[in-house]
Design an enzyme around this catalytic site. Sequence first.
Site, mmCIF file in Angstrom:
data_model
loop_
_atom_site.group_PDB
_atom_site.id
_atom_site.type_symbol
_atom_site.label_atom_id
_atom_site.label_comp_id
_atom_site.label_asym_id
_atom_site.label_seq_id
_atom_site.Cartn_x
_atom_site.Cartn_y
_atom_site.Cartn_z
ATOM 1 N N ASP A 11 44.821 31.758 37.768
ATOM 2 C CA ASP A 11 43.634 31.745 37.731
ATOM 3 C C ASP A 11 42.825 31.588 39.240
ATOM 4 O OD1 ASP A 11 41.296 30.159 37.422
ATOM 5 O OD2 ASP A 11 41.399 29.064 36.285
ATOM 6 N N ASP A 105 39.478 36.549 34.217
ATOM 7 C CA ASP A 105 40.339 35.955 35.895
ATOM 8 C C ASP A 105 41.038 34.816 35.458
ATOM 9 O OD1 ASP A 105 38.404 34.221 34.661
ATOM 10 O OD2 ASP A 105 37.811 32.973 36.705
ATOM 11 N N GLU A 106 41.791 34.977 34.695
ATOM 12 C CA GLU A 106 42.723 34.633 33.562
ATOM 13 C C GLU A 106 44.133 35.036 32.779
ATOM 14 O OE1 GLU A 106 43.094 29.768 32.188
ATOM 15 O OE2 GLU A 106 40.974 31.336 32.182
#
Length: 544
Positions: A11, A105-106
Amino acid sequence: MRTAPTILHLDMDAFYASAEQAAKPSLRGKAVVVGGLGPRGVVATASYEARRFGVHSAMPMGQARRLAPNAAYLVPRFSFYRQISDQVMRLLRELSPLVEPLSLDEAFVDLEAGGVAADEAAARAVGERLRADILRVTGLSGSVGLAVSKMLAKIASEQAKPDGLLLISPGTERELLAPMTVRTLPGVGPATGDHLRRAGITTVGELAEAGEDELVRLLGKAHGGSLYAMALARDERPVVAERDTKSVSVEDTYDVDIHDRVRVRMEVARLADRCVQRLRDAGHSGRTIVLKVRRFDFSTLTRSETLRGPTDDPGVVREAAARLLESVDTTGGVRLLGVGVSGLADYTQEDLFAQAQAQADAEAEAEAGVGGGVAGTGAEGVVGAEAGVRADVGARGGAGPGAGEAGGGEALDGDGRGVAAGGGEAGGEGASGDAAGGAESASLAERRWSAGHDVRHAVHGAGWVQGSGLGRVTVRFETPGSAPGRVRTFRTDDPELEASDPLPLVASGHGDGGRAAVEVGAAEDAVGTWEPGVAGAPEVSGAP
């Protein structure tokens, strides 16, 4: 469940805000809020400096401004974030063929499937190397969680934030989870959390002690049973590399309710075209056209129509969306519109009638002559200019389906730049001679500059927009690798100022120096392992 912590969850730390801080030296170490800047805007991401004031994602922007009045408020640049995300995802795919992106983003990674880790020591080494590679390539930090399941890996990465790594040793999972709030578990939102609290259950340990029968009685068989399994640290979900796309959609939230029925029709047609473009980019077609309308009183209406076969023809989708709109009463005003396509396929069954009609319309426009061309595109130019105002005060960017409202809507041109200019060009299409020169001047005068977006000046070079209004635009001239730059103000129609593409955060050949160049106020690297006998969550340096 596996016996080694070989499921990794990455993350990125305050991704949008950190990317903006890395790109703008003057914002490093300062409160930055990214989101829709209009009266109905919502916070997409807040930097860790802004979070100290209580600002967080999904908060109304007006509330965020009251909490942190001196923060920098920026419009999202989703094309920029997507470029960085692509770099990060490439690094993840070098580790394993099983990479499951959850957002820009993860992502989850199955290290065992990639053959890069089979035990605890190897998994930790891979995680540490990944964080170093991300910093070298992008200049940004990410937090890593390692565990035997997806649920635990995600919890570990949350506990490691910011800029840390946490590995949960097999056999210690239940002791780690026991003191945590029930909201830690996936699927427990505010409503379920309140329901459990009224039953006297506030921690994961109490959830496990309640027993499956009691949870089923409280929450139902499916939800109660799954929560009981998670409370016992059981999670058999595999990392899935590819997810089937079920639908494609776009939507816009408007700063001011739209009351004009003609304007509503034009907005629906524009959304239909954007939806088809996204559909084609994904290599899909679809059978079911969906219209979403949120009215002035927050009531949301959805209408759908299923075609004879799948299509990716913009004319067909526009006509279907227009028919659906006729069944919706919009007299009180509209705050959100959306168009989607579902029932996806990889082929098209062409609608010959619609194509023939579209061709006839095109021929009719051609026969109307130059004057007709100007009239036909002038209205579209007005819409473009109005949309440019929204893009200037709201978050506009291609975030993907469902992200429009949370970020204030999507960019009308894909990245939120040059929208009004495009409208001006449309308005002047077909003109010649002095009229063409006048259209060009009008285009310059109508330009809107979104806060945070990149520009380039013929004399002063690259910079970014700090703000605009009253015919002026303020630009700070600096680049990711420079010192904080100077601020200058120009007229919005300055011909030497133009929108530009973002500069890379890490210069080619200087990846190893990325940390010093783009330090954004995150904590020093923190690496931890949760061991039994330590009460509560592990202590990680710099964690919020």
